[in-house]
Design an enzyme around this catalytic site. Structure first.
Site, PDB file in Angstrom:
ATOM      1  N   ASP A 134       0.892  -1.150   0.000  1.00 32.65           N
ATOM      2  CA  ASP A 134       0.000   0.000   0.000  1.00 32.65           C
ATOM      3  C   ASP A 134       0.932   1.201   0.000  1.00 32.65           C
ATOM      4  O   ASP A 134       1.924   1.208   0.716  1.00 32.65           O
ATOM      5  CB  ASP A 134      -0.866  -0.028   1.258  1.00 32.65           C
ATOM      6  CG  ASP A 134      -1.703   1.215   1.392  1.00 32.65           C
ATOM      7  OD1 ASP A 134      -2.388   1.548   0.418  1.00 32.65           O
ATOM      8  OD2 ASP A 134      -1.639   1.853   2.451  1.00 32.65           O
ATOM      9  N   LYS A 135       0.638   2.217  -0.820  1.00 36.41           N
ATOM     10  CA  LYS A 135       1.636   3.272  -0.976  1.00 36.41           C
ATOM     11  C   LYS A 135       1.879   4.079   0.286  1.00 36.41           C
ATOM     12  O   LYS A 135       2.973   4.115   0.829  1.00 36.41           O
ATOM     13  CB  LYS A 135       1.212   4.230  -2.100  1.00 36.41           C
ATOM     14  CG  LYS A 135       2.292   5.244  -2.427  1.00 36.41           C
ATOM     15  CD  LYS A 135       1.727   6.431  -3.181  1.00 36.41           C
ATOM     16  CE  LYS A 135       1.897   7.678  -2.374  1.00 36.41           C
ATOM     17  NZ  LYS A 135       0.986   8.702  -2.449  1.00 36.41           N
ATOM     18  N   THR A 136       0.777   4.663   0.752  1.00 39.86           N
ATOM     19  CA  THR A 136       0.976   5.694   1.757  1.00 39.86           C
ATOM     20  C   THR A 136       1.269   5.099   3.127  1.00 39.86           C
ATOM     21  O   THR A 136       0.587   4.204   3.578  1.00 39.86           O
ATOM     22  CB  THR A 136      -0.275   6.575   1.834  1.00 39.86           C
ATOM     23  OG1 THR A 136      -0.680   6.836   0.495  1.00 39.86           O
ATOM     24  CG2 THR A 136       0.020   7.851   2.549  1.00 39.86           C
ATOM     25  N   THR A 145      -2.652   1.897  -4.617  1.00 41.34           N
ATOM     26  CA  THR A 145      -2.954   3.172  -3.959  1.00 41.34           C
ATOM     27  C   THR A 145      -4.269   3.753  -4.444  1.00 41.34           C
ATOM     28  O   THR A 145      -4.716   3.466  -5.556  1.00 41.34           O
ATOM     29  CB  THR A 145      -1.817   4.198  -4.191  1.00 41.34           C
ATOM     30  OG1 THR A 145      -2.186   5.426  -3.594  1.00 41.34           O
ATOM     31  CG2 THR A 145      -1.546   4.403  -5.659  1.00 41.34           C
ATOM     32  N   LYS A 176      -9.574  -3.031  -3.346  1.00 41.60           N
ATOM     33  CA  LYS A 176      -8.220  -3.508  -3.086  1.00 41.60           C
ATOM     34  C   LYS A 176      -8.140  -5.033  -3.068  1.00 41.60           C
ATOM     35  O   LYS A 176      -7.212  -5.628  -3.613  1.00 41.60           O
ATOM     36  CB  LYS A 176      -7.708  -2.932  -1.754  1.00 41.60           C
ATOM     37  CG  LYS A 176      -7.344  -1.462  -1.855  1.00 41.60           C
ATOM     38  CD  LYS A 176      -6.671  -0.966  -0.590  1.00 41.60           C
ATOM     39  CE  LYS A 176      -6.227   0.488  -0.777  1.00 41.60           C
ATOM     40  NZ  LYS A 176      -5.602   1.035   0.422  1.00 41.60           N
ATOM     41  N   ASP A 236      -1.763  -0.877   6.112  1.00 43.86           N
ATOM     42  CA  ASP A 236      -1.919  -0.495   7.513  1.00 43.86           C
ATOM     43  C   ASP A 236      -3.314  -0.064   7.909  1.00 43.86           C
ATOM     44  O   ASP A 236      -3.621   0.015   9.083  1.00 43.86           O
ATOM     45  CB  ASP A 236      -0.939   0.637   7.859  1.00 43.86           C
ATOM     46  CG  ASP A 236      -1.289   1.925   7.125  1.00 43.86           C
ATOM     47  OD1 ASP A 236      -2.081   1.861   6.173  1.00 43.86           O
ATOM     48  OD2 ASP A 236      -0.769   2.974   7.507  1.00 43.86           O
TER      49      ASP A 236
END
Lengths: 880, 180
Positions: free
Chosen positions: A537-539, A687, A715, A734
């Protein structure tokens, strides 16, 4: 004989009753002694008074023997003091010790052993102590009858006296009814974690009790007696029956989980470890019992008992190491408040349970309160913190007509919400449902030990049958052939197998924990060795979830530093991530900025303040558009194309510059990505951000693939799609919105600061937010797997030689049968090797102490910044 | 707190249980004589020594005085263990735990400590019992039922000393509400 049965019967009844009153519970006993619980003393005193009356009645009809009590005042007093200290300390008295041992309380077992020691010492000193302390002229044998002259009167006085005692105890002691939940053991209907803990405690208890019961079996085993040369001393007629008795206890009590497991595995059609052990102990027990009672042959009691004990130990160790951090999915639902302020037609508010709301109802949400349901804002304007739901860390401005999600927190002003979805239809409930579905669909991967056990079972049964058939075929008598068959089947179930995998699991779990990897699902962890793709997951995972200034663009005469100075001065009063990024940059460049005056937020679009007499604004493109300010600049266009967020700095409504910011890529990410690629693992990114942002990060890191603009509920589908490519996928994320994807992935990895739900769904939790830990998982998983395979060989490999020998392959030629003693030595040796080898896993891992820097810059808070450039420059504008 | 948890007491109520135990004791008096449980320890040891060191068992007065395995005493303590086993297995509410929570509050989770304490405690209760010629059951209950002064005397002292010991051991913990 009658006496024995009467004693046994009386004992069972007695033990049962004292267990039920709680006298065998040392906790309750201690509370009695502390005057916190009156029931036990009241119970004892009353029972004695009633017994005295009963005995009086018995004696009246000529029944009821009594015995003289050989005691004296000094001896009794001294004895009572010693006894009282022991009682207060242990909480057991001799009678309750027996019953508590029967219950399976371990501390009582030690009290029993201590008691035996005390008894032995007293018996040793008897001849010395008795003449010293006992005075035949003493008054120890006086009864109340002697004192009061009449038996009936004495009995009555005792009863009345004890009645007064009972009443007094009830007055003086705290009420026994003040027993709260603390007194109680784990609720049998509790959640999964409780169940697991319960199972573990069960294995532990079975192990210790079986171990104690095994000791006499070992002492009586002819093989061990012969080896130690103590046969003369220990053997006695009928010792086989004693062995049988103990072995029966071990078989049924200690072996129960395996017998049950055998049944379960067979009825599920998945023979594994339990089947192997179950078959071995069943065959050993039935055959040995038959031998004890008539059949010629040899017994396998000690092999049976030690097999059970070691297998119990292995299961206990395994369960203990697997029990990781766990919470409950329900926490997610608990985000929702249970009550709402319902707006009635008359305009008043009424407190109603959320469950009673229905579509179309209007509810009031006061500032700072949680929004109870999914709905649409009917009136009001406020910023809403959706971080707990979406992971978005910045409060989003919402006004009339916009949707809000249940569980998010209302900001500064009151909102009236029109209810749209309730109960199972709400967003949060949907997420819970998706997670549950994904978890349920996870295929139950056959783990290594079970697979090995399956083949060993096949080998055991077929080797046994072949042995029997072969010997019968060659004309040997049935008894001999049967003995060979049983030997083969028992030998095929290696003791060390019970420890081979659990010990490695224990070592690798503790190693992992030491490295900040919490393994919650072993199967997934074991799969990590064949990992083919990692989706981040990017962020907050690859990036820090914090804004950094990339570029300062000049639009007037002011220098970059001057632009930053004005912007930083203004933003120093804001908590916004963009503001933080700007201030941080000014600090880095060592720019001094003055304190602003009259700071004011421009709702959803920026902020303004007076700095050094000038009106300064830092605003989003939306503000420019609204105020008719148009700007054309190549640098700005380029920055926006790259997915950066651009804000403008205005002095007295004149744009003097722009600042381009983007979510910073972690330093560790580069390292992690390149190393994973070296290992042949594809690295991908998922993302919700705009394509441009995703692409720039992906290019920057050199990712194999990326998926941009993926909505939270999509997702999991993306993961499914990657799995469809035939790849073993790990998902690293997360947030709550990652939870379904984590569950869907072969290996779900939650990163440290993640929400409880993400952690709950994940198979592995990274304590530190370091993407390189994913690498550590793969490496450790590979090393662990290697160790397990090695250990299985050490545990079972000797069978290649032992089985044919035990079957008697050499017998026709050299009359050689595997001597049981050799078998026993090999078995013990392989157990030791397995244990040592498992420990060596630690050494392999120590070579990898390469983790060096940067642990300090973990993102704060549980949410993460997830839509850095979704609105492309309009970071403060709400997502609508 | 007090009334709320009333229903959660996992144990039997004391009045009916007193009657049940008294019934069993009277039954024992009728069919055997005064019950005793610490003598069961002697029986067990006697059996053990008769096997490993018959001469020793035959020589010691204490073993001579008590019948070995194959006696009512032995069967009784064995029965108590079986009774405890059955009761433990059939109760869904009474917690079977290796360590009393109150102990854990005071001394921590160490099993070694607890087991060492019960071992020592067991040693004391049995040494005391053998010295007195009976235990809670064999002297206090049996003796008092027969109206023996020594039984009452023993009962009073053991309760008093145990209360004092418990207060010394758990004192601080006992003052806190949570051990309720």
């Amino acid at each position: 004989m009658t006496e024995i049965w009467l004693g046994l019967f009386s004992g069972i009844a007695f033990g049962f009753v004292i267990q039920r009153i709680g006298a065998t519970d040392a906790h309750r006993m201690a509370r009695s002694h502390l005057m916190l619980d009156a029931d036990i003393p009241r119970f004892m005193v009353t029972a004695v008074a009633l017994s005295a009356l009963g005995l009086f009645g018995l004696q009246a009809v000529g029944l009821g023997r009594s015995l003289p009590l050989p005691t004296s005042i000094v001896a009794t007093g001294l004895a009572a003091v010693i006894f009282g200290i022991g009682w207060g300390l242990a909480g057991y008295c001799p009678g309750t010790t027996w019953a508590a041992v029967g219950e399976g309380r371990m501390d009582a077992v030690f009290a029993l052993l201590g008691g035996l020691a005390g008894t032995a010492l007293f018996a040793q000193l008897h001849e010395t102590l008795i003449p010293l302390l006992y005075d035949p002229t003493n008054v120890g044998q006086i009864t109340l009858t002697d004192l009061f002259g009449n038996h009936a009167v004495a009995a009555l006085i005792l009863t009345v006296g004890f009645g007064v005692c009972t009443w007094g105890i009830g007055k003086l002691w705290a009420s026994g009814e003040r027993v709260v939940a603390f007194e109680r053991g784990p609720d049998p209907g509790g959640d999964h974690q409780d169940h697991h803990a319960h199972m573990m405690a069960d294995f532990r208890r079975r192990f210790w009790i079986s171990l104690v019961l095994t000791a006499p079996i070992l002492v009586l085993a002819p093989l061990i007696q012969k080896t130690l040369g103590i046969q003369e001393m220990m053997a006695f007629p009928g010792d086989g029956h004693v062995q049988f008795a103990f072995a029966t206890a071990v078989f049924f009590y200690g072996g129960w989980p395996f017998l049950k497991g055998l049944y379960d595995e067979l009825s599920e059609g998945e023979p594994g470890m339990m089947t192997l052990i179950g078959v071995a102990i069943l065959v050993a027990y039935i055959y040995s019992s038959a031998v004890v009672f008539s059949l010629p042959g040899k017994v396998f009691f000690w092999e049976l008992a030690t097999l059970i004990v070691i297998m119990l130990l292995g299961h206990w160790i395994e369960m203990r190491s697997v029990m990781g951090a766990s919470g409950a999915l329900e926490e997610l639902v608990q985000l929702l408040p249970s009550e709402a302020h319902l707006l009635t037609d008359s305009g008043d508010t009424e407190e109603v349970p959320v469950a009673e709301l229905s579509e179309g109802d209007k509810v009031l949400v006061k500032p700072g309160e949680k929004i109870p349901v999914d709905g649409e804002i009917a009136a009001g304007h406020s910023s809403v913190d959706e971080s707990m739901v979406t992971g978005e860390s910045i409060p989003v401005e919402k006004s009339e007509g916009e949707e809000v999600i249940g569980g998010s927190v209302n900001g500064e002003s009151t909102l009236t919400i029109s209810v749209q979805k309730t109960g199972d239809d709400t967003y949060l409930s949907q997420v819970v449902k998706m997670v549950e579905e994904a978890q349920a669909s996870k295929s139950k991967a056959q783990n290594l030990a079970d697979r090995a056990a399956f083949w060993l079972t096949v080998i055991a049964v077929s080797a046994g049958v072949i042995t029997l058939a072969a010997w019968l075929f060659t004309g040997r008598e049935f008894v001999f052939s049967l003995e060979r068959m049983v030997t083969v089947m028992v030998i095929t179930c290696p003791h060390a197998l019970g420890l081979a995998v659990p010990l490695v699991v224990a070592v690798s779990t503790s190693l992992a924990a030491g490295q900040g990897l919490l393994i919650r699902n072993r199967t997934a962890f074991e799969q990590a060795r064949s990992l083919k793709a990692v989706v981040f997951d990017k962020t907050g995972t690859l990036t820090e979830g914090l804004f950094g200034v990339d570029l300062v663009i000049r639009l007037g005469d002011e220098t970059e530093d001057e632009i930053l100075k004005l912007a930083a001065s203004l933003e120093s009063h804001s908590e916004h991530p963009i503001a933080n990024g700007i201030v941080e940059m000014a600090d880095t460049r060592e720019i001094d900025y003055p304190d602003p005056e009259d700071f004011e937020a421009i709702s959803g679009k920026g902020a303004k303040a007076k700095v050094a007499g000038k009106t300064v604004k830092v605003v989003s493109p939306g503000y420019l558009k609204e105020n008719g300010i148009s700007l054309e600049n190549d640098d700005i266009r380029k920055a926006r194309d790259e997915g950066k967020t651009v804000v403008y700095v205005l002095v007295d409504e004149n744009p003097i510059g722009a600042v381009a910011l983007s979510d910073k890529v972690r330093k560790e990410s580069r390292d992690a990505v390149s190393r994973l690629k070296e290992m042949g693992v594809q690295v991908m990114m998922l993302t919700g951000d705009a394509e441009a942002v995703a692409k720039s990060v992906a290019d920057d890191l050199g990712l194999d693939d990326y998926f941009a603009e993926v909505l939270p509920d999509e997702k999991a589908d993306t993961i499914k799609e990657i799995k469809g490519r035939g790849l073993t996928v790990a998902m690293v994320g997360d947030g709550i919105n990652d939870a379904p994807a984590l569950a869907e992935a072969d290996i779900g990895v939650a990163i440290g600061a993640g929400t409880d739900v993400a952690i709950e769904t994940a198979d592995i939790v990274l304590v530190r937010s370091d993407p390189r830990d994913v690498l550590a998982i793969v490496e450790l998983s590979r090393a662990t797997y290697k160790k397990m395979v090695q250990n299985l060989w050490w545990a079972a490999g000797y069978n290649i030689v032992a089985i044919p020998l035990a079957a008697g392959v050499l017998y026709p030629i050299w009359h050689y049968l595997l001597p049981p003693a050799i078998g026993a030595v090999v078995m013990s040796l392989s157990t030791v090797i397995v244990a040592v080898n498992a420990k060596l896993l630690g050494r392999v891992e120590n070579d990898r102490s390469r983790r060096t820097n940067v642990q300090g810059d973990e993102p704060a808070g549980e949410g993460s910044w997830q839509s850095g450039g979704r609105n492309d420059g309009g970071a403060r504008a709400g997502r609508s | 707190m007090e009334t709320k948890n009333k229903a959660t007491i996992p144990y039997w109520r004391w009045i009916p249980t007193s009657f049940a135990l008294a019934g069993i004791i009277v039954f024992i008096f009728a069919t055997y004589g005064p019950p005793a449980s610490s003598s069961g320890f002697v029986s067990v040891l006697k059996g053990f020594f008769q096997w490993v060191a018959p001469d020793y068992a035959a020589a010691k007065a204490h073993y001579k005085a008590i019948p070995g395995p194959g006696s009512w005493l032995f069967a009784f303590v064995l029965g108590m263990a079986i009774g405890g086993f059955i009761a433990g297995r059939t109760s869904k509410t009474i917690p079977v735990r290796d360590m009393p929570p109150i102990w854990q509050k005071r001394f921590g989770k160490s099993r070694v400590k607890r087991y060492a304490a019960t071992f020592f405690g067991g040693f004391l209760i049995l040494f005391g019992s053998r010295l007195a010629g009976g235990c809670t059951l064999g002297l206090f209950i049996s003796g008092s039922t027969q109206l023996a002064v020594s039984g009452l005397y023993f009962g009073v002292v053991i309760f008093a000393v145990a209360m004092l010991t418990a207060r010394l051991i758990f004192g601080k913990v006992a003052e806190k509400e949570e051990i309720q």
